[in-house]
Design a protein around this motif. Structure first.
Motif, mmCIF file in Angstrom:
data_model
loop_
_atom_site.group_PDB
_atom_site.id
_atom_site.type_symbol
_atom_site.label_atom_id
_atom_site.label_comp_id
_atom_site.label_asym_id
_atom_site.label_seq_id
_atom_site.Cartn_x
_atom_site.Cartn_y
_atom_site.Cartn_z
ATOM 1 N N GLY A 65 0.672 -0.918 -0.311
ATOM 2 C CA GLY A 65 -0.060 0.092 -0.166
ATOM 3 C C GLY A 65 0.854 1.484 -0.191
ATOM 4 O O GLY A 65 0.296 2.027 0.409
ATOM 5 N N VAL A 66 2.000 1.337 -0.781
ATOM 6 C CA VAL A 66 2.908 2.154 -0.513
ATOM 7 C C VAL A 66 2.655 3.191 -1.736
ATOM 8 O O VAL A 66 2.235 3.418 -2.819
ATOM 9 N N GLY A 67 1.969 4.544 -0.723
ATOM 10 C CA GLY A 67 1.536 5.760 -2.030
ATOM 11 C C GLY A 67 2.182 6.564 -1.565
ATOM 12 O O GLY A 67 3.339 7.179 -0.668
ATOM 13 N N GLU A 68 1.624 8.111 -2.198
ATOM 14 C CA GLU A 68 1.500 9.309 -1.781
ATOM 15 C C GLU A 68 1.235 9.709 0.184
ATOM 16 O O GLU A 68 0.315 9.186 0.528
ATOM 17 N N GLN A 72 9.144 7.762 -5.867
ATOM 18 C CA GLN A 72 9.258 8.628 -6.643
ATOM 19 C C GLN A 72 7.595 8.445 -6.504
ATOM 20 O O GLN A 72 6.476 9.493 -7.364
ATOM 21 N N ARG A 73 6.777 7.422 -6.005
ATOM 22 C CA ARG A 73 5.820 7.623 -5.482
ATOM 23 C C ARG A 73 4.944 8.524 -4.637
ATOM 24 O O ARG A 73 3.641 8.649 -4.080
ATOM 25 N N GLY A 74 6.351 8.847 -3.994
ATOM 26 C CA GLY A 74 5.520 9.482 -2.706
ATOM 27 C C GLY A 74 5.674 9.696 -1.602
ATOM 28 O O GLY A 74 5.509 10.124 -0.682
ATOM 29 N N ALA A 75 5.972 8.577 -1.294
ATOM 30 C CA ALA A 75 6.228 7.658 -0.040
ATOM 31 C C ALA A 75 7.760 8.574 0.656
ATOM 32 O O ALA A 75 8.591 9.195 -0.478
ATOM 33 N N HIS A 76 8.226 8.756 1.795
ATOM 34 C CA HIS A 76 9.026 8.487 2.664
ATOM 35 C C HIS A 76 9.660 7.220 2.836
ATOM 36 O O HIS A 76 8.852 7.095 4.348
ATOM 37 N N VAL A 77 10.921 7.277 2.992
ATOM 38 C CA VAL A 77 11.150 5.745 2.955
ATOM 39 C C VAL A 77 12.002 6.452 3.618
ATOM 40 O O VAL A 77 14.118 7.015 3.785
ATOM 41 N N ASP A 78 12.534 5.088 5.010
ATOM 42 C CA ASP A 78 14.203 4.498 5.835
ATOM 43 C C ASP A 78 14.444 3.473 5.295
ATOM 44 O O ASP A 78 13.569 2.560 5.343
ATOM 45 N N THR A 79 15.510 3.397 4.401
ATOM 46 C CA THR A 79 16.197 2.179 4.425
ATOM 47 C C THR A 79 17.094 2.005 5.333
ATOM 48 O O THR A 79 17.609 2.863 4.723
ATOM 49 N N ILE A 80 17.496 0.383 5.685
ATOM 50 C CA ILE A 80 18.520 0.378 6.239
ATOM 51 C C ILE A 80 18.953 -0.962 5.622
ATOM 52 O O ILE A 80 19.082 -1.874 4.853
#
Length: 432
Positions: free
Chosen positions: A213-216, A236-244
């Protein structure tokens, strides 16, 4: 059955000498009393096994054995040095089998289908009375490889920090090092597909993001950054991402990729163990990182996901799996893959993953099996890797390393071709 010719025959000359300092157990076949005593037992077990399999084993004396010896087109194993192969098998089983390939003591023009035949017969390779003694005879996984917080960083570095340039030589432009998702699904023995690999990799990522359900405006945690393609597409979908990640090489490239993609302000990439994550997220996505968790820590992994997901949030996980009955049989074992490719790695079954997720309070929403897509992904990686011989040497990866990785890629492809290995996208929803 025809007995092996015990004469030491010369090794294949094409790759030159093996660096004994770097690869001591490849350069030197065991000559201990244990290896010598086990050699005739290994010969009997090997010949018994291949006689029941649809393969052809060409021996140094010119004889062919195996259930497919008289079959045109049967997967073929060409033995160059039977004595060393058998001593290795007697001393360390399948670790010795892989080391023998790396040493050039046997080869195959049909490596993946040959391995697939062995995988099909995995439960019958060793007679039952001897199989029960296997755990006591063969090496166990070193304690230093157990996926504790202290060990996990070094385990990851030993594989993923080899060189970004090396991985770029055989991966597609997305730098995705996991199963692509081809549509339509290929057959297990497919050589090609009309869909380009990079497109199939993006399709894999997009399905995971859709499932989660990843979106804006969505706040996303990615456990295991890879080289940044999923974080990029989520942002690019407008999500805010924490990647580890625990790989400094992957961290650097991920940061470069999201910056160059114009979404650096929406992605924070960190060098962090999943157990140390804090905060609350709408979605968690993790692609083939769970294999590095360790079976003893699956409960911690899923409990972490449940802890950081908001109620009703979703997690989409891509995981390599093995048959359920093999999980306990192989638990704690030490394999060629552990020794040379993935220290501390462990595969669970689909059933075990769903069970552990449920115990953590996650409800299963969806499952997708896509093993045939992985077989084709690996075939394309292996073909590209084979074409990069000179470039790999220029990066400092010698011919022994290249044989090692050729075996790893073919070994893995064979596992998926046989159906012994599978890969699933699993979608879960967090409870209150």
């Amino acid at each position: 059955m025809t007995a092996f010719d015990a004469t030491l025959s010369p090794l294949r000359p094409d790759d030159g000498p093996i660096d004994a300092t770097r690869w001591p157990d490849v350069a030197h076949a065991p000559s201990t009393l244990r290896a010598r005593l086990a050699r005739p037992v290994a010969e009997r077990i090997f010949l018994r096994a291949v006689d029941r399999m649809p393969i052809r084993v060409l021996l140094p004396d010119g004889h062919a054995v195996g259930g497919g010896a008289a079959t045109l087109g049967a997967p073929t194993m060409v033995v160059h040095d039977a004595e060393r192969l058998l001593r290795r098998l007697g001393d360390s089983g399948l670790i010795g089998f892989g080391e023998s390939y790396c040493a050039g003591e046997w080869d195959s023009p049909d490596l993946a289908p040959l391995i697939a035949a062995f995988a099909d017969a995995i439960d019958e390779l060793v007679p039952a009375p001897l199989a029960r003694l296997r755990a006591a005879y063969l090496a166990r996984q070193p304690h230093t490889d157990r996926q504790t917080t202290d060990n996990s960083r070094s385990n990851v570095e030993r594989h993923y920090d080899l060189s970004n340039e090396m991985f770029a030589l055989f991966l597609d432009e997305t730098m995705s090092y996991s199963a692509a998702l081809f549509d339509p699904p290929p057959t297990y023995d497919a050589h090609t597909h009309p869909q380009p690999l990079a497109e199939a990799q993006r399709a894999k990522i997009d399905r995971l993001l859709d499932q989660a359900g990843v979106g804006e405006g969505t706040r996303v945690l990615e456990i295991g950054s890879g080289w940044g393609e999923l974080a990029l597409r989520a942002a690019q979908r407008g999500a805010h991402v924490d990647t580890i990640t625990l790989s400094s090489e992957q961290l650097d490239l991920t940061r470069d990729k999201v910056r160059d993609g114009g979404v650096g302000d929406r992605v924070e990439a960190r060098l962090l163990d999943y157990r140390e994550v804090t905060g609350s997220y709408d979605a968690v996505v993790s692609v083939e990182m769970i294999e590095a968790v360790g079976l003893d820590f699956l409960d911690t992994y899923f409990a972490t996901i449940q802890r950081v997901l908001r109620p009703g949030g979703r997690a989409a996980i891509q995981a390599i799996t093995m048959p359920h009955h093999r999980v306990d049989l192989t638990r704690g074992g030490y394999t060629w893959i552990h020794k040379y490719i993935f220290p501390g790695g462990a595969l669970a079954s689909r059933e075990l993953l769903l069970e552990e997720a449920g115990r953590a309070g996650l409800s299963t929403v969806d499952t997708l099996s896509m093993g045939s897509s992985y077989a084709l992904t690996l075939r394309q990686w292996r073909q590209e890797f084979d074409e990069q011989r000179d470039a790999l040497c220029e990066l400092g990866f010698d011919h022994t390393f290249q044989r090692m990785w050729r075996f790893y890629l073919g070994y893995s492809e064979g596992g998926f071709r046989s159906g012994y290995l599978d890969v699933h996208q699993l979608t879960f929803e967090a409870g209150a």
